[in-house]
Write an enzyme that holds these catalytic residues in place. Structure first.
Site, PDB file in Angstrom:
ATOM      1  N   LYS A 190      62.253  34.726  54.871  1.00  0.00           N
ATOM      2  CA  LYS A 190      62.429  34.403  56.302  1.00  0.00           C
ATOM      3  C   LYS A 190      63.237  33.116  56.455  1.00  0.00           C
ATOM      4  O   LYS A 190      64.100  33.001  57.330  1.00  0.00           O
ATOM      5  CB  LYS A 190      61.064  34.272  56.989  1.00  0.00           C
ATOM      6  CG  LYS A 190      60.312  35.594  57.107  1.00  0.00           C
ATOM      7  CD  LYS A 190      61.027  36.582  58.027  1.00  0.00           C
ATOM      8  CE  LYS A 190      60.384  37.946  58.023  1.00  0.00           C
ATOM      9  NZ  LYS A 190      61.151  38.968  58.730  1.00  0.00           N
ATOM     10  N   SER A 238      58.928  33.998  61.296  1.00  0.00           N
ATOM     11  CA  SER A 238      57.472  33.899  61.154  1.00  0.00           C
ATOM     12  C   SER A 238      57.046  32.443  61.090  1.00  0.00           C
ATOM     13  O   SER A 238      57.766  31.594  60.549  1.00  0.00           O
ATOM     14  CB  SER A 238      57.069  34.593  59.854  1.00  0.00           C
ATOM     15  OG  SER A 238      55.741  34.305  59.514  1.00  0.00           O
ATOM     16  N   TYR A 245      57.877  36.037  50.348  1.00  0.00           N
ATOM     17  CA  TYR A 245      58.086  36.581  51.689  1.00  0.00           C
ATOM     18  C   TYR A 245      58.559  35.476  52.646  1.00  0.00           C
ATOM     19  O   TYR A 245      59.536  35.633  53.381  1.00  0.00           O
ATOM     20  CB  TYR A 245      56.789  37.213  52.213  1.00  0.00           C
ATOM     21  CG  TYR A 245      56.823  37.471  53.694  1.00  0.00           C
ATOM     22  CD1 TYR A 245      57.604  38.491  54.219  1.00  0.00           C
ATOM     23  CD2 TYR A 245      56.116  36.652  54.593  1.00  0.00           C
ATOM     24  CE1 TYR A 245      57.670  38.713  55.578  1.00  0.00           C
ATOM     25  CE2 TYR A 245      56.174  36.862  55.953  1.00  0.00           C
ATOM     26  CZ  TYR A 245      56.959  37.888  56.444  1.00  0.00           C
ATOM     27  OH  TYR A 245      57.037  38.090  57.800  1.00  0.00           O
TER      28      TYR A 245
HETATM   29  P1  NAD Z   1      55.958  46.947  59.878  1.00  0.00           P
HETATM   30  O1  NAD Z   1      55.984  47.132  58.413  1.00  0.00           O
HETATM   31  O2  NAD Z   1      54.881  47.593  60.664  1.00  0.00           O
HETATM   32  O3  NAD Z   1      57.352  47.417  60.501  1.00  0.00           O
HETATM   33  C1  NAD Z   1      58.558  47.303  59.803  1.00  0.00           C
HETATM   34  C2  NAD Z   1      59.294  48.620  59.971  1.00  0.00           C
HETATM   35  O4  NAD Z   1      60.559  48.505  59.320  1.00  0.00           O
HETATM   36  C3  NAD Z   1      58.582  49.809  59.346  1.00  0.00           C
HETATM   37  O5  NAD Z   1      58.543  50.873  60.263  1.00  0.00           O
HETATM   38  C4  NAD Z   1      59.426  50.161  58.131  1.00  0.00           C
HETATM   39  O6  NAD Z   1      59.412  51.547  57.863  1.00  0.00           O
HETATM   40  C5  NAD Z   1      60.792  49.672  58.559  1.00  0.00           C
HETATM   41  N1  NAD Z   1      61.693  49.271  57.482  1.00  0.00           N
HETATM   42  C6  NAD Z   1      61.504  48.321  56.541  1.00  0.00           C
HETATM   43  N2  NAD Z   1      62.602  48.192  55.783  1.00  0.00           N
HETATM   44  C7  NAD Z   1      63.519  49.075  56.256  1.00  0.00           C
HETATM   45  C8  NAD Z   1      64.855  49.400  55.917  1.00  0.00           C
HETATM   46  N3  NAD Z   1      65.497  48.794  54.906  1.00  0.00           N
HETATM   47  N4  NAD Z   1      65.491  50.345  56.628  1.00  0.00           N
HETATM   48  C9  NAD Z   1      64.882  50.984  57.657  1.00  0.00           C
HETATM   49  N5  NAD Z   1      63.609  50.711  58.033  1.00  0.00           N
HETATM   50  C10 NAD Z   1      62.943  49.764  57.337  1.00  0.00           C
HETATM   51  O7  NAD Z   1      55.985  45.373  60.135  1.00  0.00           O
HETATM   52  P2  NAD Z   1      55.694  44.562  61.474  1.00  0.00           P
HETATM   53  O8  NAD Z   1      54.347  43.945  61.367  1.00  0.00           O
HETATM   54  O9  NAD Z   1      56.030  45.357  62.652  1.00  0.00           O
HETATM   55  O10 NAD Z   1      56.727  43.376  61.309  1.00  0.00           O
HETATM   56  C11 NAD Z   1      58.011  43.435  61.916  1.00  0.00           C
HETATM   57  C12 NAD Z   1      58.779  42.182  61.571  1.00  0.00           C
HETATM   58  O11 NAD Z   1      58.068  41.045  62.029  1.00  0.00           O
HETATM   59  C13 NAD Z   1      59.027  41.961  60.086  1.00  0.00           C
HETATM   60  O12 NAD Z   1      60.314  41.413  59.925  1.00  0.00           O
HETATM   61  C14 NAD Z   1      57.982  40.955  59.701  1.00  0.00           C
HETATM   62  O13 NAD Z   1      58.360  40.187  58.601  1.00  0.00           O
HETATM   63  C15 NAD Z   1      57.904  40.122  60.963  1.00  0.00           C
HETATM   64  N6  NAD Z   1      56.627  39.431  61.154  1.00  0.00           N
HETATM   65  C16 NAD Z   1      55.479  40.156  61.125  1.00  0.00           C
HETATM   66  C17 NAD Z   1      54.259  39.495  61.279  1.00  0.00           C
HETATM   67  C18 NAD Z   1      52.968  40.253  61.206  1.00  0.00           C
HETATM   68  O14 NAD Z   1      51.934  39.620  60.988  1.00  0.00           O
HETATM   69  N7  NAD Z   1      52.950  41.565  61.392  1.00  0.00           N
HETATM   70  C19 NAD Z   1      54.237  38.101  61.488  1.00  0.00           C
HETATM   71  C20 NAD Z   1      55.443  37.409  61.535  1.00  0.00           C
HETATM   72  C21 NAD Z   1      56.648  38.079  61.352  1.00  0.00           C
HETATM   73  C1  WQD Z   2      44.334  35.210  58.946  1.00  0.00           C
HETATM   74  C2  WQD Z   2      43.117  34.399  58.561  1.00  0.00           C
HETATM   75  C3  WQD Z   2      42.710  34.362  56.190  1.00  0.00           C
HETATM   76  C4  WQD Z   2      41.732  38.565  55.708  1.00  0.00           C
HETATM   77  C5  WQD Z   2      49.947  36.355  57.313  1.00  0.00           C
HETATM   78  C6  WQD Z   2      51.261  35.951  56.719  1.00  0.00           C
HETATM   79  C7  WQD Z   2      52.169  35.451  57.797  1.00  0.00           C
HETATM   80  C8  WQD Z   2      52.273  36.456  58.941  1.00  0.00           C
HETATM   81  C9  WQD Z   2      50.945  36.919  59.424  1.00  0.00           C
HETATM   82  C10 WQD Z   2      54.165  37.827  58.533  1.00  0.00           C
HETATM   83  C11 WQD Z   2      43.349  33.547  57.317  1.00  0.00           C
HETATM   84  C12 WQD Z   2      41.580  35.048  56.937  1.00  0.00           C
HETATM   85  C13 WQD Z   2      42.095  37.347  56.244  1.00  0.00           C
HETATM   86  C14 WQD Z   2      40.398  38.743  55.251  1.00  0.00           C
HETATM   87  C15 WQD Z   2      39.894  36.501  55.916  1.00  0.00           C
HETATM   88  N1  WQD Z   2      52.937  37.647  58.523  1.00  0.00           N
HETATM   89  N2  WQD Z   2      41.184  36.339  56.339  1.00  0.00           N
HETATM   90  N3  WQD Z   2      39.508  37.703  55.376  1.00  0.00           N
HETATM   91  O1  WQD Z   2      47.526  34.699  56.323  1.00  0.00           O
HETATM   92  O2  WQD Z   2      47.594  33.710  58.664  1.00  0.00           O
HETATM   93  O3  WQD Z   2      49.375  35.210  57.917  1.00  0.00           O
HETATM   94  O4  WQD Z   2      50.163  37.361  58.305  1.00  0.00           O
HETATM   95  O5  WQD Z   2      55.026  37.020  58.797  1.00  0.00           O
HETATM   96  O6  WQD Z   2      53.392  35.234  57.216  1.00  0.00           O
HETATM   97  O7  WQD Z   2      51.055  34.931  55.773  1.00  0.00           O
HETATM   98  O8  WQD Z   2      47.206  36.178  58.360  1.00  0.00           O
HETATM   99  O9  WQD Z   2      45.667  37.974  58.978  1.00  0.00           O
HETATM  100  O10 WQD Z   2      46.133  37.549  56.527  1.00  0.00           O
HETATM  101  O11 WQD Z   2      44.788  35.917  57.800  1.00  0.00           O
HETATM  102  O12 WQD Z   2      39.063  35.599  56.000  1.00  0.00           O
HETATM  103  O13 WQD Z   2      40.016  39.807  54.729  1.00  0.00           O
HETATM  104  O14 WQD Z   2      42.071  35.318  58.214  1.00  0.00           O
HETATM  105  O15 WQD Z   2      42.212  33.577  55.155  1.00  0.00           O
HETATM  106  O16 WQD Z   2      42.646  32.358  57.494  1.00  0.00           O
HETATM  107  P1  WQD Z   2      47.868  34.836  57.742  1.00  0.00           P
HETATM  108  P2  WQD Z   2      45.955  36.999  57.900  1.00  0.00           P
END
Ligand code: NAD
Ligand code: WQD
Length: 335
Positions: A153, A124, A149
């Protein structure tokens, strides 16, 4: 070629399963639905025309080895399974370390033991914190993560790097995602936040749909052109395709370990709201509130390395993503 997809029923994982199937891979999901719904599999069937195989197990448990034993010829894995809520991670640090770090260790052990060396890890942009120079490149120094979190990572990245250095047969890639948004254009799969969404775009769509009364814009006093914070929002379908490119790159012997996966453009919170309103012709009730603790002011990616090395770049626009996010929200309303 069989590719294990941990967390394949989740938001990014499900979109990646679609792209893997379209590219001729055989994705095999490992997910215990702790943050997803079984009916996601119906959406996957409708889009791909295939029944995607799934093992309903905890991928941080020993049962993961059984999957490798049963499937025999798995070529590698994409590891999405993790907890991802920044706020929750402060309240439940051990849950986050246990799930995010242990599942990565468990999976790496299996990949090595069963000679399935391809490995794509979901990292991330949060590992960068607030960078001093923008856009961030893969060389930008990491700062101590703001959240538990984010630390999971950073730790997982180190786990992968140290394992690689030990000389085992592992071909890893760490993809640092920026802000994934949107949904599949078919509106058959998308993001399923439980309870009140933490992330901006699901909050926007739920407000436009009347599920939430008002969106709070967290801060309009940042040193940015309109005062609201800036992020690099990437369409989840573009992000999913980056995983297919990463596998292709690894198969060709590519050795670059880390890639930023974003669009290369920053957009402010208010730009997101306005673009959403324009592209969908709906109003979003919003108010300006205080900054959210722990938020950084601005970040966007330099993704030129991914383009140069893997031939991948984001194709879809912010408007595309916000249109698809709204399509998905509306499909949920109909159910
Ligand atoms: P999500 O929660 O929608 O998907 C994760 C999936 O993993 C879920 O279906 C959950 O049931 C499953 N899961 C979690 N722990 C498990 C375990 N121990 N065994 C089996 N299944 C398990 O999340 P997402 O948004 O799809 O994110 C996927 C990956 O990407 C994560 O590693 C997250 O940290 C990373 N990521 C997400 C974002 C974001 O904003 N969504 C941003 C950067 C990185
Ligand atoms: C985006 C922008 C908020 C909600 C997070 C995690 C990051 C990654 C993605 C997993 C920011 C603003 C949000 C609201 C708002 N996840 N906001 N009102 O914080 O950039 O990233 O999700 O890896 O690790 O930190 O994403 O979508 O929460 O926010 O104004 O109700 O929207 O302040 O500027 P963020 P976000």
């Amino acid at each position: 070629m069989k590719i294990l997809v941990t967390g394949g029923a989740g938001y990014i994982g499900s979109h990646t399963v679609v792209e893997l199937a379209a590219a001729g891979y055989e994705p095999i999901i490992v997910d215990d639905f702790r943050n997803s719904e079984r009916w996601v599999l119906n959406g996957l069937r409708e889009i791909t025309g295939k029944d995607i195989k799934i093992y309903e197990i905890d991928c941080s448990s020993e049962a993961l080895g059984d999957v490798f034993r049963q499937e025999k010829d798995i070529a590698g894995a994409i590891h999405f399974a993790a907890y991802k809520a920044v706020g929750e991670s402060a309240a439940k640090p051990l849950d986050y370390y246990e799930n995010n770090v242990l599942s990565t260790v468990r999976l790496l052990r299996c990949l090595i033991q069963y000679q399935a060396p391809l490995f794509v890890f979901s990292s991330s942009a949060t590992v960068y914190g607030q960078p001093d120079v923008l856009p961030v490149t893969e060389e930008t120094p990491l700062k101590r993560a703001e959240s538990v979190y984010g630390r999971t990572k950073q730790i997982c990245e180190d786990v992968v790097l140290d394992t690689l250095k030990s000389g085992v047969n592992l071909k890893p890639i760490l993809l640092r995602y920026f802000n994934p948004i949107g949904a599949h254009p078919s509106a058959k799969i998308g993001e399923l936040p439980r309870g009140v969404p933490n992330n901006l775009v699901p909050f926007v769509t739920q407000t436009a749909a009347g599920i939430r009364e008002v969106l709070t814009v967290f801060g309009n006093d940042y040193p940015t052109p309109d005062g609201s914070a800036i992020r690099d929002y990437i369409h989840v379908v573009d992000l999913a395709k980056a995983h297919v490119s990463a596998l292709g790159y690894l198969k060709k012997g590519g050795r670059q370990l880390v890639f930023n996966i974003g669009t290369g453009h920053g957009n402010s919170v208010l730009e997101v709201v306005r673009t959403f309103e324009e592209v969908n012709g709906v109003k979003v009730n919003y108010r300006i509130g205080a900054r959210r603790p722990g938020d950084i002011e601005k970040i966007w990616a330099d993704c030129s390395l991914a383009e140069r090395e893997m031939g991948w770049r984001a194709e879809l626009s912010l408007a595309d993503a916000l249109r698809d996010a709204w399509g998905w929200q509306q499909s949920l309303k109909r159910d």
